[in-house]
Design an enzyme around this catalytic site. Structure first.
Site, short mmCIF file in Angstrom:
data_model
loop_
_atom_site.label_atom_id
_atom_site.label_comp_id
_atom_site.label_asym_id
_atom_site.label_seq_id
_atom_site.Cartn_x
_atom_site.Cartn_y
_atom_site.Cartn_z
N GLY A 1 0.82 -1.20 0.00
CA GLY A 1 0.00 0.00 0.00
C GLY A 1 0.86 1.25 0.00
O GLY A 1 2.06 1.19 0.26
N GLU B 1 4.43 -6.51 8.06
CA GLU B 1 4.00 -5.30 8.74
C GLU B 1 4.57 -5.09 10.13
O GLU B 1 4.66 -3.95 10.60
CB GLU B 1 2.46 -5.27 8.80
CG GLU B 1 1.79 -5.00 7.47
CD GLU B 1 1.68 -6.22 6.57
OE1 GLU B 1 1.19 -6.09 5.43
OE2 GLU B 1 2.06 -7.33 7.02
N ASP C 1 -2.65 -6.93 8.13
CA ASP C 1 -4.07 -6.61 8.02
C ASP C 1 -4.65 -7.16 6.72
O ASP C 1 -4.30 -8.26 6.32
CB ASP C 1 -4.28 -5.09 8.15
CG ASP C 1 -3.65 -4.28 7.03
OD1 ASP C 1 -2.68 -4.75 6.41
OD2 ASP C 1 -4.13 -3.17 6.77
#
Length: 367
Positions: free
Chosen positions: A93, A164, A172
């Site tokens: 992301g 992460e 997530d």
């Protein structure tokens, strides 16, 4: 400049911890997502190759309505999603943008996660065959665009990871749902360490549903779009006809269980020299404890309930310190020397972890 959430937690070479994704200003006007109808197939191409197709809010807002439209369109039988450029399906992301938003109180820090998780749920509940061609780097947000679909096609170029915890976050995009459903405690291992799976191993552990050689992907796509009113079984048969058979990987569960026990007692002198424990020692202690509980609870939850839980967790991370420090250390300054707060697992109280899982009232995710 865009930087993707692709730190390799399990690699001791700092130079290879991060993929840097620069925005190509010369192609600023090019669509970031290509949406096409080819025959009776909806074809999605993530089109930010210079940024390794990193997912941003604009892309999410293009993908969601198109998927909903194709789901009810009688002229659309299947959906195929792939990445442009040959290096990545989607490497993560647009974490830098989220970090800046979180610091300034910009609503992007809420909107990005909320709309991404709604998209993840849409993929997980999709009524038509959804085929993700994960030919290349597939991490973070890219996992959310693929792993919840019925068909995930890996190649020898696939690199999968959920790294992460190295940036003060947690795995997530529904990681709390699919990771604990992998064999044994493998999902917990992947979640805590950010370990990379490559090529055939991505299918062997169950992250991918099929394995096809990269050079055959174009031909496979042509055959997929040529199918007429296919059922899931028809798609599966076609994929199997292309598939190079692999043996299911039997991950050493004794090792994994030992690792998990070590995580709970990281200062045990019998374990501190293990490479995986040394990896964990570099991660955010808060992230490790959040992730451990996330996967333990997620094992008995629906995808929808997991995503609601994860939205609460991501907003807790936005309120905390480690996410910003982790992004600084890994993606901005690249000194790989984060100053976590709290600095040790022992200092992360159960109460502080409990608060991360607390409902958000009117701002909770609704699915």
């Amino acid at each position: 400049m865009y930087l993707c959430e692709t730190a390799e937690a399990g690699n001791n070479k700092k130079s290879s911890h991060t993929f840097e994704c620069k925005h190509d200003m010369s192609s600023a006007s090019a669509p970031e997502v290509l949406l096409e109808k080819v025959g009776r197939a909806g074809v999605i191409t993530l089109n930010r190759p210079k940024a390794m197709n990193a997912l941003n809010l604009t892309m999410t807002r293009l993908l969601y309505p198109q998927l909903k439209e194709w789901e009810t369109d009688e002229q659309t039988d299947i959906v195929i999603i792939k990445g442009a450029g040959g290096r990545a399906f989607c490497a993560g992301g647009d974490i830098i943008a989220v970090t800046e938003a979180g610091k300034s109180g910009d609503p992007l820090a809420q909107d990005f996660f909320r709309e991404e998780y709604v998209l993840n749920n849409t993929i997980g509940m999709y009524k038509k065959p959804y085929i993700a061609l994960i030919d290349g780097i597939t991490m973070g947000g890219g996992v959310g665009l693929s792993v919840h679909g019925r068909f995930r096609v890996a190649t020898e170029k696939t690199v999968f990871a959920m790294p992460e915890t190295a940036i003060g976050l947690f795995p997530d995009v529904g990681g709390g749902y699919f990771l604990p459903r992998l064999q044994g405690k493998l999902g917990m291992f992947l979640a805590l360490t950010g370990f990379r799976l490559k090529g055939r191993d991505v299918q062997r552990v169950g992250v991918a549903s099929h394995f096809v050689e990269s050079q055959k992907i174009s031909a496979l796509e042509l055959d997929l779009v040529g199918l007429r009113s296919p059922s899931n079984e028809d798609v599966s048969k076609l994929l199997e006809s292309y598939q190079t058979q692999v043996t299911i990987l039997s991950f050493p569960q004794a090792f994994v269980h030992g690792l998990i026990r070590s995580i709970l007692n990281i200062n045990d002198p019998k374990h501190v020299m293990h490479p995986s424990i040394q990896t964990l020692a570099r991660m955010s202690p808060t992230s490790l404890k959040i992730t451990f509980r996330q996967l333990e609870q997620g094992a008995a939850m629906s995808l929808q309930d997991v995503l609601v839980m994860e939205y609460r967790l991501c907003q807790a991370c936005m309120r905390g310190k480690d996410f910003y420090e982790g992004v600084r250390s890994v993606l901005i300054d690249k000194d790989h020397s984060p100053r976590w707060s709290p600095a040790t697992l022992a200092e992360v109280s159960d109460h502080s972890v409990d608060q991360c899982f607390s409902p958000l009232g009117e701002t909770d995710l609704r699915l």
